[in-house]
Design a protein around this motif. Sequence first.
Motif, PDB file in Angstrom:
ATOM      1  N   PHE A 327       0.832  -1.204   0.000  1.00  0.00           N
ATOM      2  CA  PHE A 327       0.000   0.000   0.000  1.00  0.00           C
ATOM      3  C   PHE A 327       0.867   1.254   0.000  1.00  0.00           C
ATOM      4  O   PHE A 327       0.600   2.218  -0.742  1.00  0.00           O
ATOM      5  N   LEU A 328       1.923   1.262   0.806  1.00  0.00           N
ATOM      6  CA  LEU A 328       2.809   2.426   0.844  1.00  0.00           C
ATOM      7  C   LEU A 328       3.507   2.632  -0.499  1.00  0.00           C
ATOM      8  O   LEU A 328       3.656   3.770  -0.964  1.00  0.00           O
ATOM      9  N   CYS A 329       3.923   1.539  -1.125  1.00  0.00           N
ATOM     10  CA  CYS A 329       4.583   1.658  -2.431  1.00  0.00           C
ATOM     11  C   CYS A 329       3.621   2.138  -3.510  1.00  0.00           C
ATOM     12  O   CYS A 329       4.027   2.854  -4.433  1.00  0.00           O
ATOM     13  N   MET A 330       2.341   1.744  -3.410  1.00  0.00           N
ATOM     14  CA  MET A 330       1.353   2.259  -4.361  1.00  0.00           C
ATOM     15  C   MET A 330       1.222   3.775  -4.228  1.00  0.00           C
ATOM     16  O   MET A 330       1.093   4.488  -5.231  1.00  0.00           O
ATOM     17  N   ILE A 331       1.246   4.264  -2.986  1.00  0.00           N
ATOM     18  CA  ILE A 331       1.182   5.718  -2.774  1.00  0.00           C
ATOM     19  C   ILE A 331       2.443   6.379  -3.314  1.00  0.00           C
ATOM     20  O   ILE A 331       2.386   7.472  -3.906  1.00  0.00           O
ATOM     21  N   PHE A 332       3.606   5.744  -3.113  1.00  0.00           N
ATOM     22  CA  PHE A 332       4.852   6.269  -3.697  1.00  0.00           C
ATOM     23  C   PHE A 332       4.664   6.559  -5.179  1.00  0.00           C
ATOM     24  O   PHE A 332       4.951   7.643  -5.667  1.00  0.00           O
ATOM     25  N   GLU A 333       4.170   5.535  -5.872  1.00  0.00           N
ATOM     26  CA  GLU A 333       4.033   5.657  -7.323  1.00  0.00           C
ATOM     27  C   GLU A 333       2.997   6.707  -7.708  1.00  0.00           C
ATOM     28  O   GLU A 333       3.120   7.375  -8.729  1.00  0.00           O
ATOM     29  N   ALA A 334       1.983   6.877  -6.879  1.00  0.00           N
ATOM     30  CA  ALA A 334       0.912   7.821  -7.193  1.00  0.00           C
ATOM     31  C   ALA A 334       1.389   9.265  -7.182  1.00  0.00           C
ATOM     32  O   ALA A 334       0.784  10.123  -7.828  1.00  0.00           O
ATOM     33  N   TYR A 335       2.454   9.570  -6.464  1.00  0.00           N
ATOM     34  CA  TYR A 335       2.911  10.950  -6.312  1.00  0.00           C
ATOM     35  C   TYR A 335       4.123  11.280  -7.181  1.00  0.00           C
ATOM     36  O   TYR A 335       4.764  12.311  -6.969  1.00  0.00           O
ATOM     37  N   VAL A 336       4.460  10.449  -8.127  1.00  0.00           N
ATOM     38  CA  VAL A 336       5.634  10.718  -8.964  1.00  0.00           C
ATOM     39  C   VAL A 336       5.283  11.685 -10.089  1.00  0.00           C
ATOM     40  O   VAL A 336       4.448  11.384 -10.938  1.00  0.00           O
ATOM     41  N   MET A 337       5.889  12.855 -10.069  1.00  0.00           N
ATOM     42  CA  MET A 337       5.821  13.812 -11.171  1.00  0.00           C
ATOM     43  C   MET A 337       7.141  14.575 -11.258  1.00  0.00           C
ATOM     44  O   MET A 337       7.271  15.554 -11.967  1.00  0.00           O
ATOM     45  N   HIS A 338       8.147  14.084 -10.543  1.00  0.00           N
ATOM     46  CA  HIS A 338       9.361  14.849 -10.303  1.00  0.00           C
ATOM     47  C   HIS A 338      10.239  15.005 -11.538  1.00  0.00           C
ATOM     48  O   HIS A 338      11.067  15.909 -11.598  1.00  0.00           O
ATOM     49  N   TYR A 339      10.066  14.137 -12.531  1.00  0.00           N
ATOM     50  CA  TYR A 339      10.802  14.312 -13.779  1.00  0.00           C
ATOM     51  C   TYR A 339      10.352  15.576 -14.492  1.00  0.00           C
ATOM     52  O   TYR A 339      11.061  16.112 -15.343  1.00  0.00           O
ATOM     53  N   ASN A 340       9.174  16.081 -14.159  1.00  0.00           N
ATOM     54  CA  ASN A 340       8.670  17.309 -14.755  1.00  0.00           C
ATOM     55  C   ASN A 340       8.762  18.519 -13.837  1.00  0.00           C
ATOM     56  O   ASN A 340       8.296  19.598 -14.196  1.00  0.00           O
ATOM     57  N   SER A 341       9.337  18.362 -12.654  1.00  0.00           N
ATOM     58  CA  SER A 341       9.493  19.499 -11.744  1.00  0.00           C
ATOM     59  C   SER A 341      10.252  20.655 -12.387  1.00  0.00           C
ATOM     60  O   SER A 341       9.845  21.825 -12.243  1.00  0.00           O
ATOM     61  N   PRO A 342      11.376  20.397 -13.093  1.00  0.00           N
ATOM     62  CA  PRO A 342      12.074  21.528 -13.724  1.00  0.00           C
ATOM     63  C   PRO A 342      11.193  22.283 -14.705  1.00  0.00           C
ATOM     64  O   PRO A 342      11.251  23.517 -14.770  1.00  0.00           O
ATOM     65  N   ARG A 343      10.404  21.553 -15.461  1.00  0.00           N
ATOM     66  CA  ARG A 343       9.555  22.217 -16.451  1.00  0.00           C
ATOM     67  C   ARG A 343       8.493  23.095 -15.788  1.00  0.00           C
ATOM     68  O   ARG A 343       8.270  24.232 -16.194  1.00  0.00           O
ATOM     69  N   PHE A 344       7.829  22.555 -14.776  1.00  0.00           N
ATOM     70  CA  PHE A 344       6.820  23.341 -14.083  1.00  0.00           C
ATOM     71  C   PHE A 344       7.443  24.571 -13.425  1.00  0.00           C
ATOM     72  O   PHE A 344       6.838  25.645 -13.400  1.00  0.00           O
ATOM     73  N   TYR A 345       8.635  24.411 -12.893  1.00  0.00           N
ATOM     74  CA  TYR A 345       9.313  25.550 -12.260  1.00  0.00           C
ATOM     75  C   TYR A 345       9.649  26.623 -13.287  1.00  0.00           C
ATOM     76  O   TYR A 345       9.443  27.819 -13.051  1.00  0.00           O
ATOM     77  N   MET A 346      10.149  26.207 -14.453  1.00  0.00           N
ATOM     78  CA  MET A 346      10.523  27.169 -15.480  1.00  0.00           C
ATOM     79  C   MET A 346       9.305  27.878 -16.066  1.00  0.00           C
ATOM     80  O   MET A 346       9.402  29.023 -16.519  1.00  0.00           O
ATOM     81  N   GLU A 347       8.158  27.230 -16.084  1.00  0.00           N
ATOM     82  CA  GLU A 347       6.958  27.817 -16.681  1.00  0.00           C
ATOM     83  C   GLU A 347       6.248  28.791 -15.747  1.00  0.00           C
ATOM     84  O   GLU A 347       5.340  29.501 -16.162  1.00  0.00           O
ATOM     85  N   LEU A 348       6.657  28.843 -14.486  1.00  0.00           N
ATOM     86  CA  LEU A 348       5.986  29.691 -13.503  1.00  0.00           C
ATOM     87  C   LEU A 348       6.345  31.162 -13.707  1.00  0.00           C
ATOM     88  O   LEU A 348       7.512  31.518 -13.848  1.00  0.00           O
ATOM     89  N   ARG A 349       5.337  32.007 -13.731  1.00  0.00           N
ATOM     90  CA  ARG A 349       5.556  33.453 -13.862  1.00  0.00           C
ATOM     91  C   ARG A 349       6.205  33.985 -12.585  1.00  0.00           C
ATOM     92  O   ARG A 349       5.833  33.619 -11.476  1.00  0.00           O
TER      93      ARG A 349
END
Length: 500
Positions: A327-349
């Motif tokens: 169950f904990l590992c399923m939650i781990f996988e549910a919150y993965v978006m970190h490969y796109n963190s740089p992109r979201f940061y760069m797109e922020l005004r």
Amino acid sequence: MRLLPRLGDETHKDPSRTTSYGSTINVASSKNVHQNNNYRDGDGDEETDTPFSFLAAQGSSQQKPFLERMDSNSTHHSQLSTLLESVKFAHETEITTSNRGAAGSLVSVTQQQQHIPLVGGATVLSEVINITKNLLGAGVLSLSGGMALFTDQSLTAVTTGTLWIMLQAAMFGYFAIVIAKVCHMTDSRTIRECWERTLGRDYAVAIVVVIGLNPCQGTLAYSAILSQTFQSLCASLGLHLSYLKSLFFVTLVALVPLCLMKNIHALAPFSVLGTASVVLTAVGMVWRCVDGTYRAPDGLYYQDLSDEMRPHFGTRQEMGSYKIMPFLCMIFEAYVMHYNSPRFYMELRDRSIGRFAKCIGGSFGLSAFIYLTIALAGFLTFGSNSDNYILNNYSPRDPVATACRILIGISVLTIYPIAFIGFRDSILDAFEVPIEHQTPRYLNNLTLIMLSLITLTATFVTDLGMINAVGGGTIAVAMVAIFPYLMFQKAVAQQQQQQQ
């Protein structure tokens, strides 16, 4: 320009870029260059209504400046368009889609050359919406089954599930902010640039492999979801197909043609169906949880279910045992978006770490609420018999469940080829296949081979919960915790050395 910006700097300066014509340009930071046609000079002063021209004439014996101001405004838009189309950035980025695969987050993980804004224009609200879309996906439908592994008590499921889903939202959100800090400190725009500017190019293959495994896991989970969804829809029509027949039919009739499409990005707009389908499925599950149609013994659809799918509650609780780990590992996988963190940061005004933290807090908080709603609605309806793909528990005669299955099936069907192309491109990148060798025939053959291997694996690996748990315990841990820690530690050391 210093190599490592201070943490307090909010202006993101841009290094030189190499054009497809071999010229080198320095792109000054600008605000809304596409709309206001403004740019900032080297001192940061803003100048308006300043067109540019592309003066690198072919066949010229003397190299001319790449950027040059023009006095005439009549050719402004055409020249600026020519300039923008001619610039090819040398860095790599991950394509963001609105959905993720196996875990319930965006699915799109691929390294392709794509423009990332020099100055972001996204508001905090739009960033919260986009990151939430990146997080939500069909894989979240396995959380109820994960709860059933360690308890059959409603109170235990509510308290333990709420604790872990909220706690991991805070923890994983923190690591997304850490990656943004590394981007700020190293002047990077992608997760791979962060890695190469801190840990070097020698081990860059590690980040490529991990990023490539994420869509690989996604496609495997999608195959399981599609085959089980099609099987249930056929049962609603009175047709009873085995899992294998359903898998092979979906693969041959739908997945092969979609993955061989030439214009795969035409499917990207439909990825928004993933977010809508998850939200609507959550609403339907809550509805069925409170209306009593599956309640023993006289629920409207109770008699339609087999014994292993009927609601069952008891007194078992094993929160302290190893049974809670999936169950904990399923939650781990549910919150993965970190490969796109740089992109979201760069797109922020007006980007800064503080503003980005607000985006992460809002999106992870909203996602945690939706995850908790789905997990608890499924478990409080079926208890310890909750399936790892919770829609399997609902009756084929249930129109609400049928509508949810159709929505999930369509969204996964449109997202599958996007995730698959991400996996394929990661393979090409990891093996450094030259671009001239990537002919249509070569790519088609590789697509058929990879799709055959995925389908063959899916014939043996049918449990969506297990797929998510394995991915969360391996890929997610590396991407979310280990890599950000290593990169941040090295970036801090480099900054301290630079200051000395």
